[in-house]
Design an enzyme around this catalytic site. Sequence first.
Site, mmCIF file in Angstrom:
data_model
loop_
_atom_site.group_PDB
_atom_site.id
_atom_site.type_symbol
_atom_site.label_atom_id
_atom_site.label_comp_id
_atom_site.label_asym_id
_atom_site.label_seq_id
_atom_site.Cartn_x
_atom_site.Cartn_y
_atom_site.Cartn_z
ATOM 1 N N GLU A 203 -20.467 5.661 15.558
ATOM 2 C CA GLU A 203 -21.470 5.183 16.516
ATOM 3 C C GLU A 203 -21.465 3.656 16.614
ATOM 4 O O GLU A 203 -21.581 3.097 17.705
ATOM 5 C CB GLU A 203 -22.881 5.668 16.135
ATOM 6 N N ARG B 2 -20.595 2.274 20.273
ATOM 7 C CA ARG B 2 -21.749 1.673 20.982
ATOM 8 C C ARG B 2 -21.762 0.154 20.867
ATOM 9 O O ARG B 2 -21.877 -0.545 21.871
ATOM 10 C CB ARG B 2 -23.058 2.248 20.425
ATOM 11 N N ASP C 12 -14.149 16.432 20.570
ATOM 12 C CA ASP C 12 -14.022 15.874 21.923
ATOM 13 C C ASP C 12 -13.296 14.539 22.107
ATOM 14 O O ASP C 12 -12.204 14.464 22.666
ATOM 15 C CB ASP C 12 -15.408 15.811 22.596
ATOM 16 N N GLU D 89 -21.783 13.949 30.268
ATOM 17 C CA GLU D 89 -20.403 14.449 30.427
ATOM 18 C C GLU D 89 -20.094 15.091 31.782
ATOM 19 O O GLU D 89 -18.996 14.917 32.324
ATOM 20 C CB GLU D 89 -20.060 15.441 29.300
HETATM 21 C C1 DMJ Z 1 -21.834 9.900 23.692
HETATM 22 O O1 DMJ Z 1 -22.441 9.201 22.674
HETATM 23 C C2 DMJ Z 1 -20.355 9.765 23.575
HETATM 24 O O2 DMJ Z 1 -19.784 10.058 24.795
HETATM 25 C C3 DMJ Z 1 -19.763 10.648 22.544
HETATM 26 O O3 DMJ Z 1 -18.353 10.596 22.532
HETATM 27 C C4 DMJ Z 1 -20.178 12.079 22.731
HETATM 28 N N1 DMJ Z 1 -21.179 12.218 23.722
HETATM 29 C C5 DMJ Z 1 -22.287 11.335 23.641
HETATM 30 C C6 DMJ Z 1 -23.298 11.587 24.730
HETATM 31 O O4 DMJ Z 1 -23.472 12.911 25.003
#
Ligand code: DMJ
Length: 570
Positions: free
Chosen positions: A192, A196, A325, A459
């Site tokens: 994170e 971020r 993902d 998404e």
């Molecule tokens: C986001 O924090 C990022 O895209 C992360 O990779 C997975 N999805 C969340 C939001 O849903």
Amino acid sequence: MVFRKLPGVSASGMGLRLSQKFVFLLFLSGLVTLCFGALFFLPDSVRLKRIFLSKTETQPVTVGSGSENDAREAHPKRAKEQERPRAVASAKGETSTKLKSLSRPPAGSHEATAARAPEDRTLPRSRTESASQRATSAARGAAAAPDTFSYRRFKGCLLKPPLGSDSGKPGDPATTERREKVKENGEASLFEVNIRYVGGLLSAYYLTGEELFKNKALELGEKLLPAFNTPTGIPRGVINLGSGTSWSWGWASAGSSILAEFGTLHLEFIHLTELSSNPIYTEKVMNIRKVLNKIEKPHGLYPNFLSPVSGNWVQHHVSIGGLGDSFYEYLIKSYLMSDKTDDDAKMMYYSALEAIEANLVQKSPSGLTYMAEWRGGILDHKMGHLACFSGGMIGIGADDGAPDKRQHYLDLAAEITHTCHESYTRSATKLGPEAFRFDAGAEATATRLSDRYYILRPEVIESYMYMWRLTHDPKYREWGWEAVEALEEHCRVESGFSGIRDVYTMTVGHDNMQQSFFLSETLKYLYLLFSDDDLLPLEDWVFNTEAHPLPVVRKSCLQDEATQDKTLAE
Ligand code: DMJ
């Protein structure tokens, strides 16, 4: 002849009585007032009026003229007020100059430059004043303007330097110890912090050129490095940014690290090396890739949990949604961000995609394409909201696939995006659930109560945005607008936006949480969806997984520039 002073007649009054003189003066002042007042009722073209009014107010205004712009900047309010009567007059058919000012071409356009050229000649000021004189008076104007904030002026007004002489370090050890205690941060997620904060700071730097953002990104990046001190170099998920101690999430199987976490560092770390010229960041992420390449993969798939100690998979759970993902996302984006030179990333991405297609991609009885999850060979016919990013991902990678697969990948991307849209349209609120299923008669709907929530995730909209850019099929903008309306109706609260507990009921229950990705991703992707493609063009920018734009690294171009700079300096 002797004039005698008569009673009631002044000596200097041409022989008039006081009352007559008063009447005469009254008449005279009335006449003067009438003449002066008439000036304000006469049309603009009367020259006399210009003599009485100030220069700024009378200067002829021409399209794009410097004088107009200067006046507008220095006195925006007054400029606005002047515009009003002009617009009214123009509507009544005034001079062509004024009409032109209403149909001004966009600033900077060819038309704007062409329109400005002849009219600049009518401005004696721009011809007589030298450029340096103009610059000096503009600077003086800016310095004097009370409503223009000047950081330099502000700094000069501080009584003392903000950081003190030594960052406020106390003299005695006891206070120093207390101060250090306050600085402890507890735990932070490596993933994170990277997506971020490091990602956000890097974007801020590349978009503004402000060194502060670069320095902070590098400072923070360096703080993440101790997480990589494991036998394999696969980082642990949690780090104390103060002490550098790192550990695995308590909930992760047997002290393992998570694929979507250690596999989602590449883009930012490559940029940290670019900006610092320190190879360590690239080395760290390249080592992760090496471990992943070496290890055996069940059916070519990447399970979600890996031990940072042994370098082995801990379980065989494979998902394109949560836990897996963004690892796949960063493979294709690493290739694109490298200006298509990172062939390893390309090879890894397309072989992973083949394995995904062979093992996870499914069709529902009514023909909806979806991504199932894989648990040690058994399929779970569930697709998470998170997995809906894959429409966009497969779309942006379509063009670089094998020539005979390109159209197929674009179709697959469109089909997945369609399914994700269906998960929205099949709910009462027109927002999608956290996870939807394709079993026991369900098709793109959540069957469990615990999957019915929507926390403002991006998404699905992210895929609309990419598919719009790739195909310009208007349906993607329509779908995006449906989402805007649903957000407005069900998620908007007095203080912002909130997630909802059940997308299938119109009696909405808010969770009172506005996740940070709502602004950084959901709204950003919507905004891009309704913007022209030249806003952050995909040829130049790659969005990290938190939607922070990072530029494509054009090594050869950057090197050419560096050589040129050096030559110029010599
Ligand atoms: C986001 O924090 C990022 O895209 C992360 O990779 C997975 N999805 C969340 C939001 O849903």
